[in-house]
Design a protein around this motif. Structure first.
Motif, PDB file in Angstrom:
ATOM      1  N   LEU A 120     -99.044  81.481   5.103  1.00 20.05           N
ATOM      2  CA  LEU A 120     -98.365  82.659   4.555  1.00 20.05           C
ATOM      3  C   LEU A 120     -99.253  83.903   4.583  1.00 20.05           C
ATOM      4  O   LEU A 120     -98.774  85.019   4.439  1.00 20.05           O
ATOM      5  N   GLY A 121    -100.541  83.681   4.807  1.00 15.32           N
ATOM      6  CA  GLY A 121    -101.462  84.816   4.946  1.00 15.32           C
ATOM      7  C   GLY A 121    -101.066  85.719   6.102  1.00 15.32           C
ATOM      8  O   GLY A 121    -101.350  86.918   6.110  1.00 15.32           O
ATOM      9  N   TYR A 122    -100.377  85.163   7.103  1.00 18.51           N
ATOM     10  CA  TYR A 122     -99.910  85.995   8.222  1.00 18.51           C
ATOM     11  C   TYR A 122     -98.851  86.985   7.751  1.00 18.51           C
ATOM     12  O   TYR A 122     -98.721  88.073   8.299  1.00 18.51           O
ATOM     13  N   ILE A 123     -98.083  86.584   6.761  1.00 16.12           N
ATOM     14  CA  ILE A 123     -97.044  87.491   6.239  1.00 16.12           C
ATOM     15  C   ILE A 123     -97.677  88.540   5.326  1.00 16.12           C
ATOM     16  O   ILE A 123     -97.415  89.730   5.451  1.00 16.12           O
ATOM     17  N   THR A 124     -98.549  88.078   4.436  1.00 15.95           N
ATOM     18  CA  THR A 124     -99.190  89.029   3.516  1.00 15.95           C
ATOM     19  C   THR A 124     -99.909  90.137   4.287  1.00 15.95           C
ATOM     20  O   THR A 124     -99.909  91.294   3.871  1.00 15.95           O
ATOM     21  N   ALA A 125    -100.485  89.746   5.424  1.00 18.74           N
ATOM     22  CA  ALA A 125    -101.240  90.720   6.223  1.00 18.74           C
ATOM     23  C   ALA A 125    -100.395  91.912   6.632  1.00 18.74           C
ATOM     24  O   ALA A 125    -100.912  92.996   6.892  1.00 18.74           O
ATOM     25  N   LEU A 126     -99.095  91.733   6.672  1.00 19.35           N
ATOM     26  CA  LEU A 126     -98.220  92.790   7.172  1.00 19.35           C
ATOM     27  C   LEU A 126     -97.886  93.852   6.125  1.00 19.35           C
ATOM     28  O   LEU A 126     -97.268  94.868   6.441  1.00 19.35           O
ATOM     29  N   LEU A 127     -98.298  93.601   4.889  1.00 14.41           N
ATOM     30  CA  LEU A 127     -98.064  94.613   3.843  1.00 14.41           C
ATOM     31  C   LEU A 127     -98.959  95.817   4.090  1.00 14.41           C
ATOM     32  O   LEU A 127    -100.129  95.670   4.435  1.00 14.41           O
ATOM     33  N   ASP A 128     -98.413  96.994   3.921  1.00 14.44           N
ATOM     34  CA  ASP A 128     -99.271  98.174   3.935  1.00 14.44           C
ATOM     35  C   ASP A 128    -100.016  98.215   2.607  1.00 14.44           C
ATOM     36  O   ASP A 128     -99.522  97.675   1.611  1.00 14.44           O
ATOM     37  N   PRO A 129    -101.187  98.859   2.580  1.00 12.02           N
ATOM     38  CA  PRO A 129    -102.011  98.804   1.376  1.00 12.02           C
ATOM     39  C   PRO A 129    -101.282  99.217   0.093  1.00 12.02           C
ATOM     40  O   PRO A 129    -101.552  98.662  -0.963  1.00 12.02           O
ATOM     41  N   ASN A 130    -100.363 100.160   0.182  1.00 15.64           N
ATOM     42  CA  ASN A 130     -99.710 100.603  -1.056  1.00 15.64           C
ATOM     43  C   ASN A 130     -98.379  99.933  -1.343  1.00 15.64           C
ATOM     44  O   ASN A 130     -97.699 100.282  -2.319  1.00 15.64           O
ATOM     45  N   ASP A 131     -97.991  99.004  -0.482  1.00 14.97           N
ATOM     46  CA  ASP A 131     -96.713  98.322  -0.680  1.00 14.97           C
ATOM     47  C   ASP A 131     -96.736  97.439  -1.922  1.00 14.97           C
ATOM     48  O   ASP A 131     -97.753  96.808  -2.231  1.00 14.97           O
ATOM     49  N   GLU A 132     -95.585  97.358  -2.580  1.00 15.87           N
ATOM     50  CA  GLU A 132     -95.421  96.331  -3.607  1.00 15.87           C
ATOM     51  C   GLU A 132     -95.379  94.993  -2.871  1.00 15.87           C
ATOM     52  O   GLU A 132     -94.732  94.883  -1.818  1.00 15.87           O
ATOM     53  N   PRO A 133     -96.099  93.967  -3.373  1.00 16.49           N
ATOM     54  CA  PRO A 133     -96.203  92.724  -2.592  1.00 16.49           C
ATOM     55  C   PRO A 133     -94.948  91.867  -2.666  1.00 16.49           C
ATOM     56  O   PRO A 133     -94.893  90.883  -3.398  1.00 16.49           O
ATOM     57  N   THR A 134     -93.948  92.219  -1.890  1.00  9.04           N
ATOM     58  CA  THR A 134     -92.729  91.404  -1.816  1.00  9.04           C
ATOM     59  C   THR A 134     -92.533  90.966  -0.363  1.00  9.04           C
ATOM     60  O   THR A 134     -93.002  91.646   0.561  1.00  9.04           O
ATOM     61  N   LEU A 135     -91.803  89.880  -0.209  1.00  8.29           N
ATOM     62  CA  LEU A 135     -91.510  89.415   1.155  1.00  8.29           C
ATOM     63  C   LEU A 135     -90.759  90.497   1.921  1.00  8.29           C
ATOM     64  O   LEU A 135     -91.015  90.731   3.103  1.00  8.29           O
ATOM     65  N   LYS A 136     -89.833  91.133   1.254  1.00  7.09           N
ATOM     66  CA  LYS A 136     -89.021  92.146   1.930  1.00  7.09           C
ATOM     67  C   LYS A 136     -89.912  93.236   2.532  1.00  7.09           C
ATOM     68  O   LYS A 136     -89.752  93.614   3.698  1.00  7.09           O
ATOM     69  N   ASN A 137     -90.848  93.723   1.743  1.00  6.81           N
ATOM     70  CA  ASN A 137     -91.744  94.764   2.262  1.00  6.81           C
ATOM     71  C   ASN A 137     -92.609  94.236   3.401  1.00  6.81           C
ATOM     72  O   ASN A 137     -92.799  94.892   4.417  1.00  6.81           O
ATOM     73  N   ALA A 138     -93.128  93.029   3.198  1.00  2.22           N
ATOM     74  CA  ALA A 138     -94.042  92.489   4.208  1.00  2.22           C
ATOM     75  C   ALA A 138     -93.326  92.277   5.538  1.00  2.22           C
ATOM     76  O   ALA A 138     -93.908  92.457   6.609  1.00  2.22           O
ATOM     77  N   LEU A 139     -92.057  91.909   5.462  1.00  3.82           N
ATOM     78  CA  LEU A 139     -91.356  91.537   6.696  1.00  3.82           C
ATOM     79  C   LEU A 139     -90.642  92.705   7.356  1.00  3.82           C
ATOM     80  O   LEU A 139     -90.049  92.561   8.414  1.00  3.82           O
ATOM     81  N   SER A 140     -90.722  93.871   6.739  1.00  3.42           N
ATOM     82  CA  SER A 140     -89.839  94.948   7.177  1.00  3.42           C
ATOM     83  C   SER A 140     -90.220  95.589   8.511  1.00  3.42           C
ATOM     84  O   SER A 140     -89.363  96.096   9.211  1.00  3.42           O
TER      85      SER A 140
END
Ligand SMILES: Nc1ncnc2c1ncn2[C@@H]1O[C@H](COP(=O)(O)OP(=O)(O)OP(=O)(O)O)[C@@H](O)[C@H]1O
Ligand SMILES: [Zn+2]
Length: 533
Positions: free
Chosen positions: A238-258
């Motif tokens: 799941l670290g591959y998904i977390t990596a996709l969050l921008d630094p200021n994003d709220e850590p949600t799957l929706k944001n990470a996958l967008s």
């Protein structure tokens, strides 16, 4: 805005998130170098690239290693991460994200993902009985163990008997769906030999696997049952998904996958194929998420036939290699020498021989002596011709005109050593062409036009080769371009894309010839054979 910038093509790729049980070795570096080459190649073509690397920091092995050093696990992880970052820096790796599984946002992503899988009814509690390899962090079938009771890779470590309550993931439920998916997407697992391994594993019937551990503090608690810790592999992928969050994003799957999901390419070694090619797509199916496009499982760098690894300790120290040789030298050797997908051994004498033959002699000397001839025969001014003025039978024109397309095909198929072969066939043809056409004699005979045509064709070929090699040896390519009179740095992607479009640069003979050439300076100094050879 040129055509490169106007494009909105995207490409996301990952290396494994390396396990921080020890400092990185040349095997970890190998996958990362390859990923960097692909990322650079895509950027040259104007893609927006998301290149993810990072570290996997939870689990039994990390807890034990930290204990043995008398450190808190987090302290241990922080120390090891520094050496990964410093190695990537020394190897000139330009990643976009460094994903750490101990990073705060990761826990939220894991929790949300776990909940989705839970809501599907794909998680249940049961008894796990069997052999566990702590180095693999994986349960093994009895038939998979060696006579000494170790796994096939970590032969210095006995598997441990476990009999404990664990949460399980219903992998068996995805047997049919996975079979259909592999059939629909034959490109999902590469190379073919790895795909066959996965298909035959699937045929044996998939067993549910446990995704929690008890008696282990170092990890995330199972949300509904804090006596259990989430299994390190469930968390790591799941670290591959977390990596996709921008630094200021709220850590949600929706944001990470967008923006970047699904990942185009997971590059891994064949040791962790099952996790990426079977467990990972099944987990994503359960969570209702799109699947990655491709998993490529490459071979092992070996020592005396055994996989080099941190746990076995039979590794080659990349820092030592990089203290003695340049990043480009190390990158070139591993990319050119090993057929991607197959195993390969490292031998320092061979390393020196290949670098001397290809980079010092064939490429470096060629540029040097050609620029020397320009000084002598053309008053230092680069001959300014165009491809149309060059004879159609010119051997360099013949090879050069189709070269970029051939190299593109090789690189798209991840056949890196073949791409190098193609490029060096032009370089070798240049050397032969000079020897056979003997511009020094033509100059004496006052055939200036012929001399200029020869020198132009050679310089243009070296330029094209340097451009196509720039994802592999960016610093050498930069030096070559600069000696050819261009102001460029192949590590400055924006500058390259702004001023050197892929379409123009990949054409042989498009370059009108630059009158302002630099004084020749050796680009690659010949290496001494290793002292113990
Ligand atoms: N000998 C090797 N050859 C090629 N790639 C390797 C090698 N060793 C590690 N890698 C790369 O690192 C990944 C495994 O990462 P990990 O952090 O588990 O390293 P490791 O050295 O294999 O650890 P261990 O020896 O404890 O199993 C592989 O999938 C591959 O990408
Ligand atoms: Zn093992």
């Amino acid at each position: 805005m040129n055509e490169n910038q106007a494009s909105n093509k995207k490409f996301a790729l990952t290396t494994p998130l390396y396990y921080v049980n020890d400092v990185p070795h040349i095997g970890s570096a190998y996958t990362t170098m390859i990923a960097d080459v692909i990322a650079r190649w895509k950027r040259l073509q104007g893609y927006s690239v998301m290149f993810i690397t990072g570290t996997d920091e939870h689990g039994q092995k990390i807890q034990r290693t930290a204990e043995a050093k008398g450190l808190a696990p987090q302290e241990h992880c922080d120390q090891i991460v520094t050496s990964f970052e410093s190695l990537w820096d020394k190897l000139n790796i330009h990643y976009d994200r460094f994903s750490r599984t101990t990073a705060k946002p990761h826990q939220s992503i894991v929790k949300e993902f776990f909940q989705r899988v839970w809501d599907q009814g794909d998680i249940y509690l049961d008894q796990q009985i069997g052999w566990y390899c702590v180095a693999c962090e994986e349960f093994k079938e009895e038939r998979e163990l060696t006579e000494n009771g170790s796994c096939q890779i970590h032969t210095n470590l006995k598997a441990e008997w476990r009999d404990e309550e664990n949460y399980f993931f219903r992998l068996s439920k995805y047997q049919q769906k996975l079979a259909e998916f592999y059939a629909e997407k034959p490109e999902f697992i590469r190379p073919e030999s790895r795909r066959n391994e996965v298909l035959s594993f699937l045929k044996q019937g998939l067993q549910d696997f446990s995704i929690s551990r008890v008696n282990l503090d170092w990890g995330f608690p199972v949300p509904s049952d804090p006596n259990h810790t989430i299994y390190v592999w469930f968390d790591a992928l799941l670290g591959y998904i977390t990596a996709l969050l921008d630094p200021n994003d709220e850590p949600t799957l929706k944001n990470a996958l967008s923006r970047w999901w699904p990942i185009n390419l997971h590059l891994i070694g064949k040791d962790i194929l099952r996790f990426h090619a079977i467990y990972w797509p099944a987990m994503l199916m359960s969570a209702g998420l799109p699947l990655p496009e491709q998993v490529f499982g490459h071979g092992f760098l070996t020592k005396d036939g055994l996989k080099m690894g941190k746990s076995l300790g039979n590794t080659l120290d990349p820092f030592d290699l990089l203290n003695r040789y340049s990043a480009d030298a190390v990158r070139y050797y591993f990319i050119k020498e090993i057929e991607f997908g197959k195993d390969g051994d490292f031998n320092e004498t061979r390393f020196v021989n290949i670098l001397n033959a290809d980079l010092a002699n064939d490429l470096g000397n060629l540029l040097n002596r050609t620029l020397g001839m320009v000084q002598k025969y053309c008053k230092g001014k680069g001959p300014a011709l165009k491809a149309t003025e060059i004879d159609n039978n010119n051997p360099l024109k013949i090879i050069g005109e189709g070269l970029s397309e051939r190299v593109r095909e090789c690189l798209e198929a991840l056949k890196f050593n073949q791409a190098c072969e193609e490029i060096f066939s032009l370089i070798r043809a240049c050397n032969k062409f000079i020897d056979e056409s003997a511009p020094w004699s033509l100059y004496k005979e006052k055939k200036q036009a012929e001399v200029e045509e020869i020198l132009y064709a050679v310089l243009e070929s070296v330029r094209l080769a340097a451009y196509l090699l720039s994802p592999i040896i960016p610093n050498l390519s930069t030096r070559i371009y600069q000696q050819l009179g261009f102001s460029v740095d192949f590590n400055d992607f924006e500058l390259v894309n702004r001023n050197f479009s892929f379409k123009d640069q990949t054409k042989w003979g498009n370059f009108p010839g630059n009158p302002n050439l630099s004084k020749p300076e050796p680009i690659f100094t010949k290496l001494e054979p290793p002292s113990d050879a």
